[in-house]
Design an enzyme around this catalytic site. Structure first.
Site, PDB file in Angstrom:
ATOM      1  N   GLU A  26     -52.770  -8.485  42.901  1.00 51.62           N
ATOM      2  CA  GLU A  26     -52.028  -9.225  41.867  1.00 51.62           C
ATOM      3  C   GLU A  26     -51.955 -10.724  42.190  1.00 51.62           C
ATOM      4  OE1 GLU A  26     -47.983  -9.903  41.942  1.00 51.62           O
ATOM      5  OE2 GLU A  26     -47.515  -8.278  43.340  1.00 51.62           O
ATOM      6  N   LYS A 160     -37.713  -4.093  48.115  1.00 53.82           N
ATOM      7  CA  LYS A 160     -36.736  -4.900  48.854  1.00 53.82           C
ATOM      8  C   LYS A 160     -35.326  -4.453  48.547  1.00 53.82           C
ATOM      9  CE  LYS A 160     -38.774  -8.220  47.036  1.00 53.82           C
ATOM     10  NZ  LYS A 160     -40.034  -7.544  46.933  1.00 53.82           N
TER      11      LYS A 160
END
Ligand code: PSU
Ligand code: MN
Length: 308
Positions: A26, A160
């Site tokens: 990406e 995260k």
């Protein structure tokens, strides 16, 4: 219907035509996930890691109204250094393309372009997920819905803890997305190997992962697949350090009223600042680790596709 503005490099097109392994990468991580020049260096290193592990890298972005699968050196510099690049998820793609603009693609938009190209495996750092406080904000990344509908296997280092990890896993369960941790019982928390949350499945080798993806394809279930690959031990951060940084970053985002697609880039930059760059080092290393695993999975998957 007129054809889409779409460009693939020769290296990627040839590999796909011959059934050789290709790994999608990406570009939001380049334009919005890391500062210059570490972003450019990482984009280069990650492509090399994919090559060293036997696959062809295909970094994906939207450049001046064109979908590009495989980027030139110029494209990478442009994405890393120009500072004025959109961040495109599924909902942004038509706007960016029809306006002839340029955008870095998130996990969701990269998956869409990868599927279009026929790429089955994609390496990233971390995917988006259900944000903490989502019950009030409704902030749930489009990446999760994309994993439910687009047939690409994504290798990430978990999510995260700026996100709500248990809720992210609940959401993926509801959507029917297979989630596998590689070599660990836990679902990793990006900067750290441990999250305290068990992963739905554990597999210990890239070969086993490729076999499970292959079975998923044979079942014609549609949709994607999530592989959670923990950050290597030596780059895993101290839990208390990262937890404190995340708490301060979240508080700053709240005070400054950051919302929508700006939330994740804001938090990443803030955390890198608070940890004096330590989180950035960990981020750079875990992306490389994911690229390695993805290349190996893609290699095994193309062997399985060749014999069946
Ligand atoms: N996590 C990172 N770095 C990133 C991203 C996530 O550590 O660059 C990017 C990815 O492109 C991901 C996107 O798809 O953020 C999710 O954004 P949002 O939370 O706005 O959906
Ligand atoms: Mn969001």
């Amino acid at each position: 219907m007129k054809s889409l503005p779409y460009h693939t490099t020769e290296a990627v097109a040839d590999a796909l035509a011959e059934g050789r392994p290709v790994v999608a990468l990406e570009s939001t991580i380049i334009s919005h996930g890391m500062p210059y020049p570490q972003n450019l260096e990482t984009a280069h290193v990650v492509e090399s890691v994919v090559r060293e592990n036997g696959a062809v890298p295909a970094t994906i972005a939207l450049i001046r109204g064109q979908i590009r699968v495989g980027l030139s050196e110029n494209d990478l510099h442009f994405l890393a250094g120009s500072g004025d690049i959109h961040k495109a998820s599924r909902r942004d793609m038509a706007y960016v393309l029809s306006q002839g603009k340029s955008a870095a693609t998130t996990v969701s938009a990269t998956m869409i372009c990868a599927e279009m190209a026929g790429i089955k495996v994609f390496a990233t750092g971390g995917i988006g997920g259900v944000h903490r406080g989502a019950a009030q904000t409704f902030d749930i990344s489009a990446d999760l819905q994309e994993l439910a509908r687009t047939r690409v296997a994504v290798v990430s280092a978990g999510v995260k803890s700026i996100l709500d990890i248990p809720l992210t896993l609940e959401y993926l369960e509801t959507l029917g997305v297979p989630v596998v941790s590689l070599g660990t019982d836990e679902f990793p928390a990006f900067y750290t190997r441990n999250s305290g949350v068990r992963a739905p499945f554990r597999l210990d080798t890239e070969d086993e992962v490729a076999r499970m993806i292959f079975a998923h394809e044979q079942l014609h279930l549609g949709g994607g697949f999530l592989i959670a690959n923990p950050v290597p031990e030596q780059w895993s951060m101290e839990k208390s350090t990262i937890d404190q940084a995340i708490e301060s970053a979240l508080a700053a985002a709240d005070t400054q009223g950051i919302s929508g697609k700006d939330v994740t880039p804001f938090l990443l930059a803030k955390i890198a600042g608070i940890t004096d760059g330590e989180s950035l080092v960990s981020n750079i290393q875990l992306v490389q680790n994911n690229a390695r695993a993805a290349a190996r999975i893609a290699g095994r998957l193309s062997e399985l596709n060749a014999v069946h």
